[in-house]
Design an enzyme around this catalytic site. Sequence first.
Site, PDB file in Angstrom:
ATOM      1  N   GLU A  49       0.836  -1.257   0.052  1.00 28.18           N
ATOM      2  CA  GLU A  49       0.053  -0.011   0.068  1.00 28.18           C
ATOM      3  C   GLU A  49       0.775   1.329   0.113  1.00 28.18           C
ATOM      4  OE1 GLU A  49      -2.515  -0.797   3.302  1.00 28.18           O
ATOM      5  OE2 GLU A  49      -3.738  -2.556   2.321  1.00 28.18           O
ATOM      6  N   ASN A  95       2.152  -4.647  -3.482  1.00 24.92           N
ATOM      7  CA  ASN A  95       0.728  -4.737  -3.180  1.00 24.92           C
ATOM      8  C   ASN A  95      -0.065  -3.587  -2.802  1.00 24.92           C
ATOM      9  OD1 ASN A  95      -1.156  -7.016  -2.929  1.00 24.92           O
ATOM     10  ND2 ASN A  95      -1.062  -6.616  -0.756  1.00 24.92           N
ATOM     11  N   HIS A  99     -10.135  -5.693  -2.740  1.00 30.64           N
ATOM     12  CA  HIS A  99     -11.620  -5.592  -1.729  1.00 30.64           C
ATOM     13  C   HIS A  99     -12.516  -5.136  -2.226  1.00 30.64           C
ATOM     14  CE1 HIS A  99      -8.990  -7.315   1.474  1.00 30.64           C
ATOM     15  NE2 HIS A  99      -7.985  -6.442   1.250  1.00 30.64           N
ATOM     16  N   GLU A 130      -6.098 -10.278  -2.529  1.00 29.70           N
ATOM     17  CA  GLU A 130      -7.140 -10.441  -1.138  1.00 29.70           C
ATOM     18  C   GLU A 130      -8.321 -10.083  -1.563  1.00 29.70           C
ATOM     19  OE1 GLU A 130      -5.539  -7.216   1.565  1.00 29.70           O
ATOM     20  OE2 GLU A 130      -3.513  -7.767   1.120  1.00 29.70           O
ATOM     21  N   ASP A 166     -11.998  -9.921  -1.788  1.00 29.50           N
ATOM     22  CA  ASP A 166     -13.346 -10.196  -1.207  1.00 29.50           C
ATOM     23  C   ASP A 166     -14.641  -9.387  -1.743  1.00 29.50           C
ATOM     24  OD1 ASP A 166     -12.627  -7.908   0.201  1.00 29.50           O
ATOM     25  OD2 ASP A 166     -12.043  -9.055   2.013  1.00 29.50           O
TER      26      ASP A 166
HETATM   27  O1  9MR Z   1      -7.243  -9.285   7.520  1.00 31.69           O
HETATM   28  C1  9MR Z   1      -6.486  -8.385   8.372  1.00 31.69           C
HETATM   29  C2  9MR Z   1      -7.214  -7.720   9.502  1.00 31.69           C
HETATM   30  O2  9MR Z   1      -7.380  -9.073  10.592  1.00 31.69           O
HETATM   31  C3  9MR Z   1      -6.573  -6.802  10.243  1.00 31.69           C
HETATM   32  O3  9MR Z   1      -7.120  -6.454  11.671  1.00 31.69           O
HETATM   33  C4  9MR Z   1      -6.219  -5.542   9.221  1.00 31.69           C
HETATM   34  C5  9MR Z   1      -5.503  -4.710  10.092  1.00 31.69           C
HETATM   35  O4  9MR Z   1      -5.135  -3.342   9.272  1.00 31.69           O
HETATM   36  O5  9MR Z   1      -5.399  -6.201   8.225  1.00 31.69           O
HETATM   37  C6  9MR Z   1      -6.126  -6.960   7.526  1.00 31.69           C
HETATM   38  O6  9MR Z   1      -5.617  -7.382   6.360  1.00 31.69           O
HETATM   39  C7  9MR Z   1      -5.324  -6.198   5.514  1.00 31.69           C
HETATM   40  C8  9MR Z   1      -3.971  -6.734   4.600  1.00 31.69           C
HETATM   41  O7  9MR Z   1      -2.914  -6.956   5.605  1.00 31.69           O
HETATM   42  C9  9MR Z   1      -3.611  -5.469   3.789  1.00 31.69           C
HETATM   43  N1  9MR Z   1      -4.825  -5.205   2.844  1.00 31.69           N
HETATM   44  C10 9MR Z   1      -5.764  -4.581   3.534  1.00 31.69           C
HETATM   45  C11 9MR Z   1      -6.298  -5.925   4.430  1.00 31.69           C
HETATM   46  C12 9MR Z   1      -7.797  -5.731   4.895  1.00 31.69           C
HETATM   47  O8  9MR Z   1      -7.679  -4.629   6.124  1.00 31.69           O
END
Ligand code: 9MR
Length: 433
Positions: free
Chosen positions: A143, A184, A220, A248, A250
């Site tokens: 990011e 990513n 997402h 990722e 969803d």
């Molecule tokens: O799925 C992850 C969640 O359990 C955490 O609380 C969160 C914290 O920011 O991160 C989530 O995963 C993220 C991923 O590492 C990077 N892209 C966005 C994802 C969703 O927030």
Amino acid sequence: MLGTLLLTAPAAHAADTPLRDLGTAKGKVIGTAVTGAKLTGSYGDIAGAQFSSLTPGNAMKWGSVEPTRGSFNWAEADQIVEFAEAHGQQVRGHTLVWHSQNPSWLTNGSWTSAQLGTLLDDHIATEVGRYKGRIAAWDVVNEPFNEDGTYRSTLWYNGLGSGYIARALTAARAADPAAKLYINDYNVEGVNAKSTALYNLVKSLKEQGVPIDGVGLQAHLILGQVPSTLQQNIQRFADLGVDVAITELDIRMALPADTAKLAQQKADYKAVTAACVAVSRCVNLTVWGFTDSDSWVDSTFPGYGAATPYDANYAPKPAYYGIAEALGGTTTPPPTGACTATYSVPSQWNTGFTGNVTISCSGASLSSWKVTWTYGAGQQITQAWNATCTQSGAAVSCVNASYNGTVPDGGSVSFGFNANWSGSNPVPTVTLG
Ligand code: 9MR
């Protein structure tokens, strides 16, 4: 006497061919993010059977592995890597350099640029080195961009400038030459300012000889909003000479889920998968949690959820079959519910009888209905109530009255009739349509 026609078979079972095998046939690795503690029982069975790649959802983030400076906790990361190896799966390492989920000692520290660079180098050498040879791909930088394509203001950018990206990639290559190295990001699925910034960065890194093997499009997404330029965007990165992964995926919807939303979600999952299938350098499609019981969405977007391919009870949703179909699977999805019509004869006398038909819905609903059947022994309807029935020869057709066309999920509607009979009065097979 009862005669029931079940319109649709409600059994919830996965397609005969697991997603990972369908993916292999198309040259795609199919992955899921996982939580280590859940890798037992049904969750572990599905994670192991359906997917050929695992991404630790949180276990490899800096804040997880080094909560106190110099004191490491690899337990969950090790567990996931070992599970993957036991199940013949790849691991996507996630993630080395990010602005979020860093340990507080790091974010609260006051570092010179030189110190920050050393911290970055050491972190990458330690973590990538630990799993050397066991990680197929690393999300090295996560990011880095704002929505307008400018660099995000982070600990790393502010301390090291945009050069932190090349530095991190170079350190990762040194620590594990075999791992594919990715940048990513989210909202880079379609062609837009942010994805174009990513494109320009990758192009420039390649021109400079910085090791970069792929881009991760997080994906997402929101129901009904798969970008129309997804495949075109994947293709332009492929043409640049890097791999692409959907990292990722969803697709969230406003709750509650219903049949129409789940059907749209299936179409959306299918469209994303098809876009990956269409580009040979799209090598991996990973969902961010495979079950609605293990998704970040519900707590992050109140009122939204149901974003993954399996429901919270581990039954595959239409979305699962959207992925399967785009990968060439042919199994017809089981419905999410069914409505049934049941014919009965509550009373019968020497020349006549009273019949009843009840239409019941579970996990589905109707806004109008028609029930048909064919009498096998000369029965003749003389009068009906709560429906309009017509009989032509042996064929009977009954449609709802103006006031009872709606059969809600979990509800039922009945209608009745009187009829003549002689000889015998067998129960017909009824069809609801
Ligand atoms: O799925 C992850 C969640 O359990 C955490 O609380 C969160 C914290 O920011 O991160 C989530 O995963 C993220 C991923 O590492 C990077 N892209 C966005 C994802 C969703 O927030």
